[in-house]
Design an enzyme around this catalytic site. Structure first.
Site, PDB file in Angstrom:
ATOM      1  N   CYS A  33      41.610  67.153  71.221  1.00  0.00           N
ATOM      2  CA  CYS A  33      43.028  67.411  71.476  1.00  0.00           C
ATOM      3  C   CYS A  33      43.384  67.135  72.939  1.00  0.00           C
ATOM      4  CB  CYS A  33      43.398  68.839  71.104  1.00  0.00           C
ATOM      5  SG  CYS A  33      42.559  70.083  72.091  1.00  0.00           S
ATOM      6  N   ASP A  35      42.878  69.089  75.455  1.00  0.00           N
ATOM      7  CA  ASP A  35      43.265  70.281  76.209  1.00  0.00           C
ATOM      8  C   ASP A  35      42.152  70.740  77.147  1.00  0.00           C
ATOM      9  OD1 ASP A  35      45.505  70.029  74.782  1.00  0.00           O
ATOM     10  OD2 ASP A  35      45.283  71.832  73.582  1.00  0.00           O
ATOM     11  N   CYS A  59      47.781  73.299  74.573  1.00  0.00           N
ATOM     12  CA  CYS A  59      48.783  73.716  73.592  1.00  0.00           C
ATOM     13  C   CYS A  59      49.165  75.182  73.787  1.00  0.00           C
ATOM     14  CB  CYS A  59      48.209  73.512  72.196  1.00  0.00           C
ATOM     15  SG  CYS A  59      46.953  74.730  71.796  1.00  0.00           S
ATOM     16  N   CYS A 103      41.147  76.521  69.828  1.00  0.00           N
ATOM     17  CA  CYS A 103      41.800  76.882  71.097  1.00  0.00           C
ATOM     18  C   CYS A 103      41.193  78.177  71.640  1.00  0.00           C
ATOM     19  CB  CYS A 103      43.301  77.054  70.902  1.00  0.00           C
ATOM     20  SG  CYS A 103      44.065  75.793  69.847  1.00  0.00           S
TER      21      CYS A 103
HETATM   22 FE1  FES Z   1      43.356  71.963  71.434  1.00  0.00          FE
HETATM   23 FE2  FES Z   1      44.913  74.021  71.278  1.00  0.00          FE
HETATM   24  S1  FES Z   1      45.159  72.134  70.226  1.00  0.00           S
HETATM   25  S2  FES Z   1      43.249  73.758  72.588  1.00  0.00           S
END
Ligand code: FES
Length: 145
Positions: A33, A35, A59, A103
């Site tokens: 993702c 992040d 996110c 996450c």
């Molecule tokens: Fe990857 Fe939330 S979508 S940390």
């Protein structure tokens, strides 16, 4: 889809920022993702976490889980902080949608990475702590590769 607690921690995240000369800093990311989460710990001579701050480029659930994770570890000693798993963070937030579980894993691993950094700097070993991974995802996701 999100609980009130998740929305609250997303909209009013606690402990955002950095700590200068932190005792330990941990940065982890999820390549899928994109992040990234960074946690700063200020740990005193009794191994108690006096302060904790985070910066998350990610996110909403990543922001909410980092915020809740920092709240949970603040004031704890390093052994107690080790007990704060992603499940504990999710429970404290009254749950996360299944696609957002990773996450919360990022939050757990960011704390572990910061503790690892602290342990390395002080030449100590923290029971049960493993070297942080640089890319965090759930096991079933990893099997897809
Ligand atoms: Fe990857 Fe939330 S979508 S940390």
């Amino acid at each position: 889809m999100y609980t009130e607690k998740v929305m609250d921690h997303f909209q009013n995240p606690r402990n955002v920022g950095e700590i200068e000369d932190a005792s330990g800093v941990g940065t982890v990311g999820n390549a899928k993702c994109g992040d990234i989460m960074r946690i700063y710990l200020d740990i005193d001579e009794n191994q108690v976490i006096q302060d904790v701050k985070f910066k998350t480029f990610g996110c909403g659930a990543a922001v909410a889980t980092s915020s809740m994770a920092t709240e949970l570890v603040k004031g704890k000693n390093i052994q107690e902080a080790m007990q704060i798993t992603n499940k504990a963070v999710m429970e404290a937030l009254d749950g996360l949608p299944p696609v957002k579980v990773h996450c919360s894993l990022l939050a757990e691993e960011a704390i572990h990475a910061a503790l690892w950094d602290y342990a390395e700097k002080h030449g100590i070993k923290i029971e049960g702590l493993e070297k942080p991974k640089s890319d965090i995802h759930e096991e079933e996701e990893a099997e897809e590769y």
